[in-house]
Design an enzyme around this catalytic site. Structure first.
Site, mmCIF file in Angstrom:
data_model
loop_
_atom_site.group_PDB
_atom_site.id
_atom_site.type_symbol
_atom_site.label_atom_id
_atom_site.label_comp_id
_atom_site.label_asym_id
_atom_site.label_seq_id
_atom_site.Cartn_x
_atom_site.Cartn_y
_atom_site.Cartn_z
ATOM 1 N N HIS A 154 11.902 34.753 3.176
ATOM 2 C CA HIS A 154 12.799 33.800 2.499
ATOM 3 C C HIS A 154 12.002 32.715 1.761
ATOM 4 O O HIS A 154 11.946 32.728 0.550
ATOM 5 C CB HIS A 154 13.838 33.163 3.437
ATOM 6 C CG HIS A 154 14.701 34.164 4.127
ATOM 7 N ND1 HIS A 154 15.441 35.089 3.443
ATOM 8 C CD2 HIS A 154 14.914 34.397 5.464
ATOM 9 C CE1 HIS A 154 16.100 35.860 4.311
ATOM 10 N NE2 HIS A 154 15.794 35.468 5.537
ATOM 11 N N ASP A 196 17.120 42.879 4.309
ATOM 12 C CA ASP A 196 17.459 41.935 5.375
ATOM 13 C C ASP A 196 18.751 42.292 6.113
ATOM 14 O O ASP A 196 18.747 43.127 7.008
ATOM 15 C CB ASP A 196 17.511 40.518 4.769
ATOM 16 C CG ASP A 196 17.579 39.412 5.806
ATOM 17 O OD1 ASP A 196 17.558 39.718 7.007
ATOM 18 O OD2 ASP A 196 17.672 38.224 5.425
HETATM 19 ZN ZN ZN Z 1 15.920 38.312 8.543
#
Ligand code: ZN
Length: 447
Positions: free
Chosen positions: A271, A322
């Site tokens: 991220h 993800d």
């Molecule tokens: Zn994750």
């Protein structure tokens, strides 16, 4: 030669790196590796398997939580944010057993192969039984995830994740009891019992600075360093994580991980959406990876990661699906550029070739498969062929195929997928699994 194996491939077009695809590329195979690559072979040799379309290295899905696939389409109603989504995710995490986990992971990994993914980094934190009891084999779920990858035909790096607290200074509770080994020492002991096998490698992960205190983070980092394993961590996905970290430790999550000795060329920050100015050099100077997960980050209202600035600082960008809100590496790749356009008012922040590198070689390096990710001699024969004759890509300019595929292609355009010299997907169909049926059954097993 069996139906799944080939000695040589003739690619109508292939991406060998750089900004342009080459026409007429002969790829000779040597077992699971590429033996030789010859461009400019205009007529397909009779002995070669002919692959019309654009052949590229297989995609690496650098950041996955396979069981999140069960949430797709089930968290969209009503208002909320990351933290309300997390409650829904915990409901699935709290209920899944090893059999259901195997079925769901196999189906999810098989869906990835249909989208052209040939290697996955599974950020694995669901370790124990409900209420936190240990299974007889404390690695039962981790081993099920590896078995699932084998059955789907995909390479895996099990990034075994240390998770110890339910927030800074907070005990784990509810579903989190399944994630925690109690201490970093107990995490080490459990992970030490895992061994790599063909097609499956190991890595370590620090879930986040919310879930792992600085001393434990340092232990996990040292454990990974001693084994030269990849080390991943969720970093600054939400502003609240930064606020908690600064309030508790006087440092951003990135600075804390730097102090813990976690940051190196083997480290990947997942991220890195909300970074402080000083964090860029901390990640860029040692050549850390940064895995962006744009479709999840938009789904969870995380924000837009500073991709251009990270790359300029020296970080190598990779991509992950993800939470599997969708599984489409091309959508992740173009989202990096398109989200930057929305923020900056400028086009052309990342070239199509750079985005394709993020989706292939950079991801492979991040999860510890550096010999994958490019169509070149001695590299693993992990290849994807994109159909150029479908409605999305018909009429593409042959001198701008990379741009066409990255900005307009889709998982549905993936026609053939090879892992280690064997076709896993042929003409859009998985070699052994009815993937949609597997997904339906696996998800219906959950309460
Ligand atoms: Zn994750």
């Amino acid at each position: 030669m069996s139906g799944d194996e080939a000695g040589a491939l003739w690619c109508e077009f292939a991406w060998l790196g750089g900004d342009r695809a080459e026409a007429g590329v002969l790829v000779e195979l040597d077992g699971e590796r590429i033996g030789s690559v010859t461009a400019g072979v205009i007529e397909p040799p009779a002995s070669a398997v002919s692959l019309p379309g654009l052949t590229i290295p297989g995609f690496t899905n650098t950041h996955s939580h396979a069981f999140h696939r069960a949430l797709r389409g089930r968290t969209q109603a009503g208002r909320g944010d990351f933290w309300t989504w997390r409650e829904r995710m915990y409901a699935v995490a709290g209920s899944i057993d090893p059999n259901a986990c195997l079925a769901l992971a196999r189906a999810t990994f098989a869906e990835m192969t249909l989208a052209g993914v040939t290697a996955v980094g599974e950020f694995h934190y669901l370790h124990h039984a409900p209420e936190g009891q240990r299974y007889e084999d404390a690695n039962e779920i981790g081993r099920a995830v590896i078995a699932a990858a084998h059955e789907a035909g995909i390479r895996i790096t099990l990034l075994d994740t240390c998770y110890l607290s339910g927030g800074i200074g907070r005990e784990v509770e509810g579903a989190q009891l399944r994630f925690s080994d109690g201490t970093a020492e107990a995490w080490e002991e459990r992970v030490d019992a895992l061994k790599p096998e063909p097609g499956a490698r190991l890595g370590a992960a620090i879930h986040s600075v919310r879930a792992v205190d600085p001393g434990s983070a340092a232990r996990v980092a040292a454990f990974a360093a001693a084994r030269a394993w990849p080390l991943h961590a969720h970093v600054s996905e939400q502003p609240a994580e930064n606020e908690e970290s600064i309030a508790a430790y006087g440092m951003t999550p990135t600075a804390l991980l730097a102090e813990a000795g976690a940051l190196s060329g083997r480290f990947t920050a997942v991220h890195a959406t909300h970074l402080a100015d000083a964090d860029f050099a901390l990640l860029g100077d040692p050549g850390c990876g940064v895995c962006l997960c744009p479709t999840t980050e938009r789904d969870l209202a995380d924000g837009v990661g500073p991709a251009r600035r990270l790359a300029d600082a020296g970080a190598r960008l990779s991509l992950g699906t993800d939470s599997h809100a969708v599984i489409d590496p091309l959508e992740e790749a173009r989202a990096v550029e398109l989200d930057q356009r929305l923020e900056s008012g400028r086009r052309g922040n990342h070239s199509a070739a750079d985005l394709l590198d993020a989706a292939t070689a950079a991801g492979s390096a991040s999860i510890g498969w550096p010999e994958a990710g490019s169509v070149a001699p001695d590299r693993l024969a992990d290849l994807v062929t994109i159909d150029l004759d479908g409605v999305r890509l018909a009429g593409a300019a042959t001198d701008q195929l990379i741009e066409a595929v990255v900005f307009a292609g889709a998982a549905a355009d993936v026609r053939d997928v090879m892992v280690g010299g064997e076709f896993i997907v042929r003409n859009g169909r998985h070699r052994s699994l009815d993937v949609a049926d597997e997904l339906t059954k696996a998800i219906s097993m959950l309460p």
